[in-house]
Enzyme design. Structure first.
Site, mmCIF file in Angstrom:
data_model
loop_
_atom_site.group_PDB
_atom_site.id
_atom_site.type_symbol
_atom_site.label_atom_id
_atom_site.label_comp_id
_atom_site.label_asym_id
_atom_site.label_seq_id
_atom_site.Cartn_x
_atom_site.Cartn_y
_atom_site.Cartn_z
ATOM 1 N N TYR A 31 75.219 58.353 46.270
ATOM 2 C CA TYR A 31 75.903 57.144 45.793
ATOM 3 C C TYR A 31 74.926 56.081 45.326
ATOM 4 O O TYR A 31 73.713 56.215 45.511
ATOM 5 C CB TYR A 31 76.804 56.588 46.902
ATOM 6 C CG TYR A 31 76.060 55.816 47.977
ATOM 7 C CD1 TYR A 31 75.288 56.472 48.928
ATOM 8 C CD2 TYR A 31 76.097 54.419 48.027
ATOM 9 C CE1 TYR A 31 74.585 55.772 49.901
ATOM 10 C CE2 TYR A 31 75.398 53.710 49.003
ATOM 11 C CZ TYR A 31 74.645 54.394 49.933
ATOM 12 O OH TYR A 31 73.948 53.695 50.881
ATOM 13 N N ARG A 98 86.726 74.834 53.142
ATOM 14 C CA ARG A 98 85.624 74.339 53.966
ATOM 15 C C ARG A 98 84.704 75.442 54.494
ATOM 16 O O ARG A 98 85.087 76.236 55.346
ATOM 17 C CB ARG A 98 86.175 73.539 55.159
ATOM 18 C CG ARG A 98 85.054 72.821 55.899
ATOM 19 C CD ARG A 98 85.459 72.235 57.225
ATOM 20 N NE ARG A 98 84.335 71.584 57.848
ATOM 21 C CZ ARG A 98 83.351 72.229 58.486
ATOM 22 N NH1 ARG A 98 83.386 73.539 58.588
ATOM 23 N NH2 ARG A 98 82.342 71.564 59.013
ATOM 24 N N HIS A 100 80.069 75.752 54.865
ATOM 25 C CA HIS A 100 78.857 74.991 54.565
ATOM 26 C C HIS A 100 78.273 75.353 53.199
ATOM 27 O O HIS A 100 77.947 74.481 52.400
ATOM 28 C CB HIS A 100 77.802 75.207 55.657
ATOM 29 C CG HIS A 100 78.129 74.512 56.946
ATOM 30 N ND1 HIS A 100 79.292 74.751 57.635
ATOM 31 C CD2 HIS A 100 77.454 73.587 57.649
ATOM 32 C CE1 HIS A 100 79.312 74.002 58.709
ATOM 33 N NE2 HIS A 100 78.211 73.274 58.752
ATOM 34 N N GLU A 176 62.050 50.932 57.341
ATOM 35 C CA GLU A 176 62.912 50.050 56.527
ATOM 36 C C GLU A 176 64.051 49.556 57.395
ATOM 37 O O GLU A 176 64.085 49.813 58.598
ATOM 38 C CB GLU A 176 63.426 50.804 55.291
ATOM 39 C CG GLU A 176 64.279 52.013 55.633
ATOM 40 C CD GLU A 176 64.812 52.761 54.414
ATOM 41 O OE1 GLU A 176 64.915 52.180 53.326
ATOM 42 O OE2 GLU A 176 65.152 53.950 54.582
#
Ligand code: PLP
Length: 281
Positions: A31, A98, A100, A176
Site C-alpha cells: 500500500y 484460501r 498459502h 524507525e
C-alpha cells in the site's frame, strides 16, 4: 465517496470486497498513502514507484501501467474534490480459495480512496511524547506491506501510555517509528537509520535528506543507541501525514529542555517551502 476499483472510479456503495481476497485473509498486498495539498498529490511519482517496488519484491504484478495509475489517482482526487487530505492506495494479490501458495494467474485488486483530513498542526507545533520498544517486526521492513500487526500492537501500546509514537530498537539501535522515520540531532549533525531492510525508506525521509544535502547540513545515515537517542539535542519523526513532528519526551525523559528545538523548526519550515515549490510545479 468515489473509490478507485482497478481502473474504474465507482461510488463506495458499488464496491464489494470478496472474503477470499488474499489481502483480507493473508494481508497479501502492499500500500501507499499520498498527501494532497491544494488539490495536488505531493510526490505522487515517488509513491507510485515505491508501490511498484514493494509489489515486485512480493512478486505481485500490477496489471496497470504506472502512468495510468498516476492518472487515475489524479482523477480520483478531482472527482472527490479533495483539497487537503490524503489518498490511501492498496493492491492485493486477488481472490482465490484460501491456501498459502498462489497461482500467478489470479487478478490483483487495486483500490484507492481519500482518507479523512487529519489535522496535525497542533502536534507539529507542540511536539509529542514517544515510548521506546523492541523492534519485533520481520526483516523486510523495506516493503510497504499490508501486514502491520506489530506496528499496530506497539502503536496501540504507545497510545495507551499517552504517547504519540513508539520508537523501535533492534539490537539496541534505533530503527524507525511504528509508522514514521526517526531523526536525531546531536552537535549539529542529523542522524537517521540507513535505508536497508530494517526500515521503510519514507518518501518524506528521502525528500528531507535531499534537502539536507542541498543545504549542506551534516547528515549521518547510521543507527544510534537508545542512550544516544535520550541524550540527543533534538529528535523528530517524519511521515507523509505527519510531515515533521518534534519528539520532546521519550520514555518520560525530556529531550534537551523538553521543547521543540530550533533545528527541528528550521526543518519544518524548509519542508513547508519544499511542498509549496513542488505543488507549484
Ligand atoms: N516507516 C513506517 C513503518 C511507516 O509506516 C511510514 C509511513 O507510514 C514511514 C516510515 C514514513 O514513510 P512516508 O514518509 O513515505 O510516509
Amino acid at each position: 465517496m468515489k473509490v478507485l476499483f482497478n481502473s474504474e472510479i465507482l461510488e463506495k456503495s458499488e464496491v464489494t470486497i470478496d472474503m477470499e481476497d488474499r489481502g483480507y485473509q493473508f494481508g497479501d498486498g502492499v500500500y501507499e498513502v499520498v498527501n494532497v495539498y491544494n488539490g495536488i498529490a505531493f510526490t505522487l511519482v515517488e509513491h507510485v514507484d515505491r508501490l511498484y517496488r514493494s509489489a515486485e519484491e512480493i512478486r505481485l504484478n500490477i496489471p496497470i501501467e504506472r502512468e495510468e495509475v498516476k492518472q487515475l489517482i489524479v482523477r480520483l482526487i478531482n472527482e472527490n474534490s479533495v483539497k487537503n487530505g490524503s489518498i490511501y492506495l492498496q493492491i492485493t494479490r486477488g481472490v482465490a480459495p484460501r491456501k498459502h501458495q498462489y497461482d500467478s494467474k489470479i487478478k490483483p485488486l487495486l483500490i484507492a480512496y481519500p482518507l479523512p483530513f487529519s489535522d496535525v498542526s497542533d502536534v507539529q507545533q507542540q511536539g509529542v511524547k514517544a515510548i521506546t520498544a523492541e523492534d519485533l517486526r520481520w526483516l523486510r521492513c523495506d516493503i510497504k506491506s499490508l501486514n502491520l500487526l506489530y506496528n499496530i500492537m506497539i502503536k496501540q501500546e504507545a497510545h495507551e501510555q499517552g504517547a504519540y509514537e513508539a520508537i523501535l530498537l533492534r539490537d539496541g539501535q534505533v530503527t524507525e517509528g511504528s509508522s514514521s522515520n526517526i531523526f536525531i540531532v546531536k552537535d549539529d549533525t542529523i542522524y537517521t537509520h540507513p535505508a536497508n531492510n530494517y526500515i521503510l525508506n519514507g518518501i518524506t525521509r528521502i525528500k528531507l535528506l535531499q534537502l539536507f544535502h542541498q543545504k549542506e547540513w551534516k547528515i549521518k545515515e547510521q543507527p544510534v543507541s537508545k542512550q544516544f537517542l535520550l541524550n540527543a539535542d533534538e529528535v523528530f519523526l517524519t511521515s507523509t501525514t505527519n510531515e515533521v513532528v518534534p519528539i520532546t519526551m521519550i520514555d518520560e525523559v525530556k529531550i534537551n529542555d523538553g521543547k521543540p528545538g530550533s533545528f527541528t523548526r528550521k526543518i519544518q519550515q524548509a519542508f513547508t517551502e519544499l511542498v509549496k515549490e513542488e505543488i507549484r510545479g
